[in-house]
Design a protein around this motif. Sequence first.
Motif, PDB file in Angstrom:
ATOM      1  N   UNK A 199       0.810  -1.216   0.000  1.00 24.16           N
ATOM      2  CA  UNK A 199       0.000   0.000   0.000  1.00 24.16           C
ATOM      3  C   UNK A 199       0.838   1.258   0.000  1.00 24.16           C
ATOM      4  N   UNK A 200       0.154   2.393   0.091  1.00 26.36           N
ATOM      5  CA  UNK A 200       0.823   3.682   0.039  1.00 26.36           C
ATOM      6  C   UNK A 200       1.631   3.963   1.295  1.00 26.36           C
ATOM      7  N   UNK A 201       1.111   3.567   2.460  1.00 24.09           N
ATOM      8  CA  UNK A 201       1.799   3.782   3.733  1.00 24.09           C
ATOM      9  C   UNK A 201       1.808   2.441   4.469  1.00 24.09           C
ATOM     10  N   UNK A 202       2.662   1.511   4.100  1.00 22.83           N
ATOM     11  CA  UNK A 202       2.642   0.191   4.738  1.00 22.83           C
ATOM     12  C   UNK A 202       2.807   0.298   6.257  1.00 22.83           C
ATOM     13  N   UNK A 203       1.913  -0.382   6.971  1.00 18.73           N
ATOM     14  CA  UNK A 203       1.950  -0.375   8.433  1.00 18.73           C
ATOM     15  C   UNK A 203       1.478  -1.747   8.897  1.00 18.73           C
ATOM     16  N   UNK A 204       2.361  -2.454   9.562  1.00 18.35           N
ATOM     17  CA  UNK A 204       2.069  -3.829   9.962  1.00 18.35           C
ATOM     18  C   UNK A 204       0.907  -3.918  10.939  1.00 18.35           C
ATOM     19  N   UNK A 205       0.818  -2.998  11.897  1.00 17.02           N
ATOM     20  CA  UNK A 205      -0.256  -3.048  12.898  1.00 17.02           C
ATOM     21  C   UNK A 205      -1.616  -2.731  12.270  1.00 17.02           C
ATOM     22  N   UNK A 206      -1.691  -1.705  11.445  1.00  8.70           N
ATOM     23  CA  UNK A 206      -2.961  -1.358  10.812  1.00  8.70           C
ATOM     24  C   UNK A 206      -3.344  -2.364   9.730  1.00  8.70           C
ATOM     25  N   UNK A 207      -2.341  -2.982   9.122  1.00 11.30           N
ATOM     26  CA  UNK A 207      -2.605  -4.028   8.127  1.00 11.30           C
ATOM     27  C   UNK A 207      -3.297  -5.228   8.776  1.00 11.30           C
ATOM     28  N   UNK A 208      -3.063  -5.440  10.052  1.00 13.35           N
ATOM     29  CA  UNK A 208      -3.673  -6.587  10.742  1.00 13.35           C
ATOM     30  C   UNK A 208      -5.190  -6.450  10.858  1.00 13.35           C
ATOM     31  N   UNK A 209      -5.740  -5.260  10.620  1.00 16.57           N
ATOM     32  CA  UNK A 209      -7.193  -5.056  10.664  1.00 16.57           C
ATOM     33  C   UNK A 209      -7.877  -5.437   9.360  1.00 16.57           C
ATOM     34  N   UNK A 210      -7.154  -5.459   8.273  1.00 11.35           N
ATOM     35  CA  UNK A 210      -7.753  -5.632   6.952  1.00 11.35           C
ATOM     36  C   UNK A 210      -8.376  -7.014   6.783  1.00 11.35           C
ATOM     37  N   UNK A 211      -7.639  -8.046   7.096  1.00 12.18           N
ATOM     38  CA  UNK A 211      -8.141  -9.408   6.903  1.00 12.18           C
ATOM     39  C   UNK A 211      -9.361  -9.733   7.766  1.00 12.18           C
ATOM     40  N   UNK A 212      -9.375  -9.413   9.069  1.00  8.78           N
ATOM     41  CA  UNK A 212     -10.582  -9.684   9.859  1.00  8.78           C
ATOM     42  C   UNK A 212     -11.807  -8.899   9.390  1.00  8.78           C
ATOM     43  N   UNK A 213     -11.588  -7.694   8.886  1.00 13.00           N
ATOM     44  CA  UNK A 213     -12.731  -6.921   8.364  1.00 13.00           C
ATOM     45  C   UNK A 213     -13.364  -7.650   7.190  1.00 13.00           C
ATOM     46  N   UNK A 214     -12.526  -8.164   6.294  1.00 16.81           N
ATOM     47  CA  UNK A 214     -13.050  -8.846   5.112  1.00 16.81           C
ATOM     48  C   UNK A 214     -13.629 -10.208   5.455  1.00 16.81           C
ATOM     49  N   UNK A 215     -13.002 -10.900   6.390  1.00 18.73           N
ATOM     50  CA  UNK A 215     -13.452 -12.243   6.742  1.00 18.73           C
ATOM     51  C   UNK A 215     -14.693 -12.233   7.626  1.00 18.73           C
ATOM     52  N   UNK A 216     -14.739 -11.340   8.602  1.00 18.72           N
ATOM     53  CA  UNK A 216     -15.807 -11.375   9.606  1.00 18.72           C
ATOM     54  C   UNK A 216     -16.770 -10.190   9.530  1.00 18.72           C
ATOM     55  N   UNK A 217     -16.243  -8.973   9.606  1.00 18.77           N
ATOM     56  CA  UNK A 217     -17.088  -7.793   9.768  1.00 18.77           C
ATOM     57  C   UNK A 217     -18.044  -7.571   8.608  1.00 18.77           C
ATOM     58  N   UNK A 218     -17.537  -7.544   7.404  1.00 16.11           N
ATOM     59  CA  UNK A 218     -18.389  -7.219   6.255  1.00 16.11           C
ATOM     60  C   UNK A 218     -19.466  -8.278   6.033  1.00 16.11           C
ATOM     61  N   UNK A 219     -19.151  -9.584   6.057  1.00 14.96           N
ATOM     62  CA  UNK A 219     -20.240 -10.561   5.929  1.00 14.96           C
ATOM     63  C   UNK A 219     -21.275 -10.483   7.049  1.00 14.96           C
TER      64      UNK A 219
END
Length: 128
Positions: free
Chosen positions: A37-57
């Motif tokens: 991404x534009x501003x790679x950040x390991x801690x904030x990147x850890x939110x992306x996968x759970x949002x797609x897997x759990x939150x949005x569905x």
Amino acid sequence: MKNRVQKFGKFLSGMVMPNIGALIAFGFLAALFIDTGWIPNKQLNSMVSPMLTYLIPILIASTGGKMVGGDRGRVVGAIAVIGAIMSDTSITMLMAAMVMGPLGGFCIKKFDEKMEGHIPAYRQASRC
């Protein structure tokens, strides 16, 4: 036939449109903070996968459950999609959410219809 297809499409989009804000937030997080991404950040990147897997569905299923079965349908739809998500967490269960949410809402609606008159109504706690 065309009218039925349009009605069904409108129903499906009605589940997604109220959750557009969450989809946009997911998109910004992914675009900004994933490894490429534009501003790679390991801690904030850890939110992306759970949002797609759990939150949005869960959001989509709860919206679909509410459309069919009201507030109780929302709860049952969200619980029902958890079962689909946990069956395989390696894929995103967006289509399962669009099925399980309304199905859960429909089931609780029919259950309530069958139980009406057999279970005493809950009284409000106004005895204070």
